[in-house]
Design a protein around this motif. Sequence first.
Motif, PDB file in Angstrom:
ATOM      1  N   ALA A 148      42.792  67.431  16.242  1.00 29.57           N
ATOM      2  CA  ALA A 148      41.464  67.109  16.761  1.00 29.57           C
ATOM      3  C   ALA A 148      40.953  68.223  17.670  1.00 29.57           C
ATOM      4  CB  ALA A 148      41.498  65.775  17.514  1.00 29.57           C
ATOM      5  N   ARG A 149      41.833  68.790  18.499  1.00 29.33           N
ATOM      6  CA  ARG A 149      41.410  69.894  19.377  1.00 29.33           C
ATOM      7  C   ARG A 149      41.064  71.138  18.565  1.00 29.33           C
ATOM      8  NH1 ARG A 149      46.158  70.883  23.019  1.00 29.33           N
ATOM      9  NH2 ARG A 149      47.173  69.527  21.510  1.00 29.33           N
ATOM     10  N   ASP A 150      41.832  71.378  17.500  1.00 32.44           N
ATOM     11  CA  ASP A 150      41.552  72.517  16.632  1.00 32.44           C
ATOM     12  C   ASP A 150      40.112  72.408  16.096  1.00 32.44           C
ATOM     13  OD1 ASP A 150      41.698  74.666  14.877  1.00 32.44           O
ATOM     14  OD2 ASP A 150      43.204  73.766  13.560  1.00 32.44           O
ATOM     15  N   LEU A 151      39.762  71.233  15.593  1.00 33.30           N
ATOM     16  CA  LEU A 151      38.399  71.043  15.099  1.00 33.30           C
ATOM     17  C   LEU A 151      37.388  71.102  16.238  1.00 33.30           C
ATOM     18  CD1 LEU A 151      38.894  68.237  12.424  1.00 33.30           C
ATOM     19  CD2 LEU A 151      38.457  70.670  12.019  1.00 33.30           C
ATOM     20  N   PHE A 152      37.689  70.440  17.348  1.00 36.79           N
ATOM     21  CA  PHE A 152      36.762  70.401  18.480  1.00 36.79           C
ATOM     22  C   PHE A 152      36.376  71.815  18.920  1.00 36.79           C
ATOM     23  CE2 PHE A 152      35.512  70.058  22.913  1.00 36.79           C
ATOM     24  CZ  PHE A 152      34.734  68.900  22.926  1.00 36.79           C
ATOM     25  N   GLN A 153      37.351  72.713  18.871  1.00 37.77           N
ATOM     26  CA  GLN A 153      37.108  74.090  19.316  1.00 37.77           C
ATOM     27  C   GLN A 153      36.515  74.973  18.218  1.00 37.77           C
ATOM     28  OE1 GLN A 153      40.779  75.454  21.272  1.00 37.77           O
ATOM     29  NE2 GLN A 153      41.045  73.384  22.092  1.00 37.77           N
ATOM     30  N   THR A 154      36.228  74.367  17.052  1.00 39.93           N
ATOM     31  CA  THR A 154      35.581  75.058  15.939  1.00 39.93           C
ATOM     32  C   THR A 154      34.074  74.838  16.040  1.00 39.93           C
ATOM     33  OG1 THR A 154      37.508  74.694  14.515  1.00 39.93           O
ATOM     34  CG2 THR A 154      35.419  75.179  13.424  1.00 39.93           C
ATOM     35  N   PRO A 155      33.251  75.893  15.932  1.00 45.59           N
ATOM     36  CA  PRO A 155      31.799  75.711  16.033  1.00 45.59           C
ATOM     37  C   PRO A 155      31.300  74.626  15.086  1.00 45.59           C
ATOM     38  CG  PRO A 155      32.338  78.046  15.995  1.00 45.59           C
ATOM     39  CD  PRO A 155      33.620  77.312  15.735  1.00 45.59           C
ATOM     40  N   GLY A 156      30.465  73.740  15.579  1.00 50.34           N
ATOM     41  CA  GLY A 156      29.920  72.648  14.790  1.00 50.34           C
ATOM     42  C   GLY A 156      30.528  71.306  15.127  1.00 50.34           C
ATOM     43  N   PHE A 157      31.704  71.294  15.714  1.00 46.80           N
ATOM     44  CA  PHE A 157      32.386  70.029  16.008  1.00 46.80           C
ATOM     45  C   PHE A 157      32.239  69.656  17.489  1.00 46.80           C
ATOM     46  CE2 PHE A 157      34.155  71.285  11.985  1.00 46.80           C
ATOM     47  CZ  PHE A 157      34.427  70.100  11.324  1.00 46.80           C
ATOM     48  N   GLY A 158      32.966  70.358  18.361  1.00 45.85           N
ATOM     49  CA  GLY A 158      32.880  70.018  19.778  1.00 45.85           C
ATOM     50  C   GLY A 158      31.487  70.186  20.347  1.00 45.85           C
ATOM     51  N   ASP A 159      30.752  71.167  19.821  1.00 44.77           N
ATOM     52  CA  ASP A 159      29.418  71.420  20.378  1.00 44.77           C
ATOM     53  C   ASP A 159      28.363  70.429  19.878  1.00 44.77           C
ATOM     54  OD1 ASP A 159      28.871  72.391  17.772  1.00 44.77           O
ATOM     55  OD2 ASP A 159      29.288  74.457  18.356  1.00 44.77           O
ATOM     56  N   THR A 160      28.780  69.458  19.062  1.00 47.88           N
ATOM     57  CA  THR A 160      27.858  68.378  18.670  1.00 47.88           C
ATOM     58  C   THR A 160      28.311  67.032  19.245  1.00 47.88           C
ATOM     59  OG1 THR A 160      29.047  67.877  16.621  1.00 47.88           O
ATOM     60  CG2 THR A 160      27.306  69.537  16.486  1.00 47.88           C
ATOM     61  N   THR A 161      29.385  67.054  20.054  1.00 44.44           N
ATOM     62  CA  THR A 161      29.990  65.821  20.563  1.00 44.44           C
ATOM     63  C   THR A 161      29.524  65.563  21.991  1.00 44.44           C
ATOM     64  OG1 THR A 161      31.939  66.201  19.157  1.00 44.44           O
ATOM     65  CG2 THR A 161      32.172  64.626  20.967  1.00 44.44           C
ATOM     66  N   ASP A 162      28.887  64.426  22.203  1.00 41.70           N
ATOM     67  CA  ASP A 162      28.324  64.064  23.505  1.00 41.70           C
ATOM     68  C   ASP A 162      29.087  62.856  24.054  1.00 41.70           C
ATOM     69  OD1 ASP A 162      26.729  62.865  25.581  1.00 41.70           O
ATOM     70  OD2 ASP A 162      24.950  63.881  24.799  1.00 41.70           O
ATOM     71  N   PHE A 163      30.075  63.127  24.901  1.00 41.01           N
ATOM     72  CA  PHE A 163      30.947  62.049  25.384  1.00 41.01           C
ATOM     73  C   PHE A 163      30.213  61.057  26.282  1.00 41.01           C
ATOM     74  CE2 PHE A 163      34.245  65.333  24.460  1.00 41.01           C
ATOM     75  CZ  PHE A 163      35.002  64.594  23.561  1.00 41.01           C
ATOM     76  N   VAL A 164      29.230  61.533  27.031  1.00 40.10           N
ATOM     77  CA  VAL A 164      28.475  60.633  27.911  1.00 40.10           C
ATOM     78  C   VAL A 164      27.711  59.608  27.084  1.00 40.10           C
ATOM     79  CG1 VAL A 164      26.575  60.491  29.571  1.00 40.10           C
ATOM     80  CG2 VAL A 164      28.328  62.267  29.821  1.00 40.10           C
ATOM     81  N   GLN A 165      26.990  60.075  26.058  1.00 41.41           N
ATOM     82  CA  GLN A 165      26.237  59.139  25.216  1.00 41.41           C
ATOM     83  C   GLN A 165      27.170  58.237  24.414  1.00 41.41           C
ATOM     84  OE1 GLN A 165      22.969  60.575  22.888  1.00 41.41           O
ATOM     85  NE2 GLN A 165      22.226  61.947  24.480  1.00 41.41           N
ATOM     86  N   ILE A 166      28.303  58.769  23.990  1.00 39.59           N
ATOM     87  CA  ILE A 166      29.271  57.952  23.251  1.00 39.59           C
ATOM     88  C   ILE A 166      29.688  56.757  24.098  1.00 39.59           C
ATOM     89  CG2 ILE A 166      31.667  57.904  22.441  1.00 39.59           C
ATOM     90  CD1 ILE A 166      31.157  60.827  21.409  1.00 39.59           C
ATOM     91  N   LYS A 167      30.081  57.008  25.337  1.00 37.42           N
ATOM     92  CA  LYS A 167      30.539  55.919  26.197  1.00 37.42           C
ATOM     93  C   LYS A 167      29.397  54.958  26.532  1.00 37.42           C
ATOM     94  CE  LYS A 167      32.647  58.312  29.423  1.00 37.42           C
ATOM     95  NZ  LYS A 167      33.507  58.607  30.592  1.00 37.42           N
ATOM     96  N   GLN A 168      28.225  55.504  26.813  1.00 39.69           N
ATOM     97  CA  GLN A 168      27.082  54.627  27.124  1.00 39.69           C
ATOM     98  C   GLN A 168      26.791  53.688  25.962  1.00 39.69           C
ATOM     99  OE1 GLN A 168      24.111  57.591  27.994  1.00 39.69           O
ATOM    100  NE2 GLN A 168      24.433  57.452  30.203  1.00 39.69           N
ATOM    101  N   HIS A 169      26.818  54.212  24.762  1.00 36.02           N
ATOM    102  CA  HIS A 169      26.489  53.388  23.594  1.00 36.02           C
ATOM    103  C   HIS A 169      27.433  52.197  23.469  1.00 36.02           C
ATOM    104  CE1 HIS A 169      25.529  52.034  19.598  1.00 36.02           C
ATOM    105  NE2 HIS A 169      26.768  52.251  19.218  1.00 36.02           N
ATOM    106  N   TYR A 170      28.702  52.474  23.366  1.00 40.46           N
ATOM    107  CA  TYR A 170      29.649  51.389  23.083  1.00 40.46           C
ATOM    108  C   TYR A 170      29.736  50.383  24.231  1.00 40.46           C
ATOM    109  CZ  TYR A 170      31.435  53.777  18.913  1.00 40.46           C
ATOM    110  OH  TYR A 170      31.584  54.352  17.667  1.00 40.46           O
ATOM    111  N   TYR A 171      29.829  50.878  25.452  1.00 42.64           N
ATOM    112  CA  TYR A 171      30.087  49.971  26.568  1.00 42.64           C
ATOM    113  C   TYR A 171      28.842  49.201  27.005  1.00 42.64           C
ATOM    114  CZ  TYR A 171      34.807  51.799  27.099  1.00 42.64           C
ATOM    115  OH  TYR A 171      36.123  52.129  26.882  1.00 42.64           O
ATOM    116  N   ILE A 172      27.654  49.726  26.692  1.00 46.14           N
ATOM    117  CA  ILE A 172      26.424  49.019  27.063  1.00 46.14           C
ATOM    118  C   ILE A 172      25.923  48.130  25.926  1.00 46.14           C
ATOM    119  CG2 ILE A 172      23.982  49.322  27.691  1.00 46.14           C
ATOM    120  CD1 ILE A 172      24.843  51.863  29.227  1.00 46.14           C
ATOM    121  N   VAL A 173      25.928  48.640  24.695  1.00 45.85           N
ATOM    122  CA  VAL A 173      25.360  47.890  23.573  1.00 45.85           C
ATOM    123  C   VAL A 173      26.249  46.706  23.175  1.00 45.85           C
ATOM    124  CG1 VAL A 173      24.764  48.018  21.112  1.00 45.85           C
ATOM    125  CG2 VAL A 173      24.005  49.813  22.685  1.00 45.85           C
TER     126      VAL A 173
END
Length: 335
Positions: free
Chosen positions: A255-280
């Motif tokens: 997962a880290r290998d992909l995350f550090q590959t352009p297109g993967f980690g730079d499209t991942t928004d952890f703040v919005q991810i957590k807001q979505h699941y825990y609020i909705v």
Amino acid sequence: MGAYVAGGGEFNRDTNYITTRITADGADGYPVEPDRYRLIVARACPWANRTIIVRRLLGLEDALSIGFCGPTHDQRSWTFDLDPGGVDPVLKIPRLQDAYFARFPDYPKGITVPAIVDVPTGQVVTNDFAQITLDFSTEWTAYHREGAPQLYPEALRDEIDEVAQRIYTEVNNGVYRCGFAGSQDSYEKAYDRLFTALDWLSERLADQRYLVGDSITEADVRLFTTLARFDPVYHGHFKCNRSKLAEMPVLWAYARDLFQTPGFGDTTDFVQIKQHYYIVHSDINPTGVVPKGPDLSNWLSPHGREALGGRPFGDGTPPGPTRESERVPAGHGAA
């Protein structure tokens, strides 16, 4: 995404999507054309995140515009609350449901992302997330960037389809099966299924860098978006807690290998991810409290997967920097 819980407390996903396709030959009435369509996503949604990644890897930014919904939605629809005035600047609508109703006035199902909208008519074309990314690879080839990778190479399609199907049923959907289980028995069965699949993936990836072949394919994109959400959301919120991703050495390195590959980690928004699941998901988390953790800086730690060989983009090249208007907001990533 639309879902419901059926008898016995088991989670069932509503998979009846709008299957109209945008193709090179326009067989469904929607030919591939630059500047005609708009991809509507929410960074929080794993299914939408796939389309963001594939669009960027293939370099379709000039041909296909993108609109971002906010991380939360009400009972009926995703909304454009991140845009000035709460209105999408291209479609001029405040709610994604407006595009669905423009084509299907009595649309009875969930208003889901990702969705592609025909800008001239303002009508939704498709929300069939699994087909959308495959069509980006196979139908939009005239508009791929120079050096675009082969994410769905013909020679590997059968294997990609087979692996992706198991990832979908057991992992992408498996975490939801745990989180929305309505009985102890259905939860425990779902939990066992999920971790059986994760163990299978760990074995598969122990001595090969990517899931199919020696470069990134559609199968890797489909697994990544679930792994990225595992520790921030699924481990606690969905009770997928046999082990954290960070405690599964092979999958964590992958997962880290992909995350550090352009297109993967730079499209991942952890703040919005957590807001979505825990609020909705107020039925699972009625307080609406969003957890502060986990610490995300370890996503950028060395992964060592280069030792397995492989070429991330095959005969192609990495995508360039993310466009300024499409960047994950500062502080929302793992930096």
